[in-house]
Design an enzyme around this catalytic site. Structure first.
Site, PDB file in Angstrom:
ATOM      1  N   ASP A   9      21.310  37.889  61.461  1.00 49.05           N
ATOM      2  CA  ASP A   9      21.297  37.466  60.063  1.00 49.05           C
ATOM      3  C   ASP A   9      22.584  37.979  59.413  1.00 49.05           C
ATOM      4  OD1 ASP A   9      20.904  40.112  59.249  1.00 49.05           O
ATOM      5  OD2 ASP A   9      18.977  39.764  58.267  1.00 49.05           O
ATOM      6  N   CYS A  66      19.914  42.337  62.798  1.00 50.38           N
ATOM      7  CA  CYS A  66      19.748  42.202  61.347  1.00 50.38           C
ATOM      8  C   CYS A  66      20.200  43.531  60.749  1.00 50.38           C
ATOM      9  CB  CYS A  66      18.317  41.825  60.969  1.00 50.38           C
ATOM     10  SG  CYS A  66      17.036  42.983  61.499  1.00 50.38           S
ATOM     11  N   THR A  68      18.528  46.252  60.165  1.00 50.48           N
ATOM     12  CA  THR A  68      17.935  47.387  60.874  1.00 50.48           C
ATOM     13  C   THR A  68      17.534  47.072  62.316  1.00 50.48           C
ATOM     14  OG1 THR A  68      15.737  46.708  60.157  1.00 50.48           O
ATOM     15  CG2 THR A  68      16.905  48.267  58.729  1.00 50.48           C
ATOM     16  N   HIS A  99      10.949  50.419  81.858  1.00 48.88           N
ATOM     17  CA  HIS A  99       9.510  50.553  81.624  1.00 48.88           C
ATOM     18  C   HIS A  99       8.895  49.319  80.974  1.00 48.88           C
ATOM     19  CE1 HIS A  99       9.137  55.244  81.780  1.00 48.88           C
ATOM     20  NE2 HIS A  99       9.825  54.745  82.793  1.00 48.88           N
ATOM     21  N   HIS A 134       4.564  50.146  85.929  1.00 45.03           N
ATOM     22  CA  HIS A 134       5.143  49.507  84.738  1.00 45.03           C
ATOM     23  C   HIS A 134       4.909  48.003  84.755  1.00 45.03           C
ATOM     24  CE1 HIS A 134       6.598  53.326  83.575  1.00 45.03           C
ATOM     25  NE2 HIS A 134       7.425  53.443  84.606  1.00 45.03           N
TER      26      HIS A 134
END
Ligand code: RB5
Length: 148
Positions: A9, A66, A68, A99, A134
């Site tokens: 973004d 973005c 964050t 993992h 996993h």
């Protein structure tokens, strides 16, 4: 050669161009789905478009950006088949592959990281997934999609 999809973004366009420059040095094929301007856009639209493109097939993984990384990851993880990890250092970048077998990474253009984002992407690209326990856990994550 790895094929990688990337989208951002308005909060991370500089980080996007830094990552693309890095990925080119690694001979990756890049599908850049924008944006390239600081004009405000809604990250859920960008995440959904990029994840739907990823689900058409042929991509190794995707990167969503973005302010964050959080909003992009929340939206991406609503799309069937997507495992988008918000990573914040070299350890979580490696674990996102080893993992969780993440198929998207999310970063924030407004976050101060302790390690370069390109280093996190590099370690993710070079990590391996395959340990039996996993695989079992990731299969359980994906089954949740069919139980909702
Ligand atoms: C946009 O201002 C901002 O909310 C977005 O880039 C992102 O950080 C959301 O999680």
């Amino acid at each position: 050669m790895k094929k990688i999809i990337i989208a951002s973004d308005h909060g991370a366009i500089f980080l996007k161009s830094q990552i693309i420059t890095f990925l080119k040095t690694k001979n990756c094929e890049i599908k850049d789905m924008g944006v390239d301007s600081e004009d405000s856009v809604d990250y859920p639209d960008i995440a959904a478009d990029a994840c739907r493109e990823f689900n058409l097939g042929g991509y190794d993984f995707g990167i969503l950006l973005c302010g964050t990384g959080i909003g992009m990851s929340l939206a991406a993880n609503k799309i069937k088949g997507i495992r988008c990890a918000v990573v914040h250092d070299l350890f979580t970048a490696e674990m996102a592959k080893a993992h969780n077998n993440a198929n998207f990474l999310a970063f924030g253009g407004r976050v101060k990281y302790s390690a370069p984002v390109t280093g996190m992407i590099d370690i993710f690209m070079n990590a391996s997934f395959g340990d039996e326990r996993h695989i079992r856990r990731v299969n359980k994550i994906m089954k949740i999609e069919d139980q909702c």
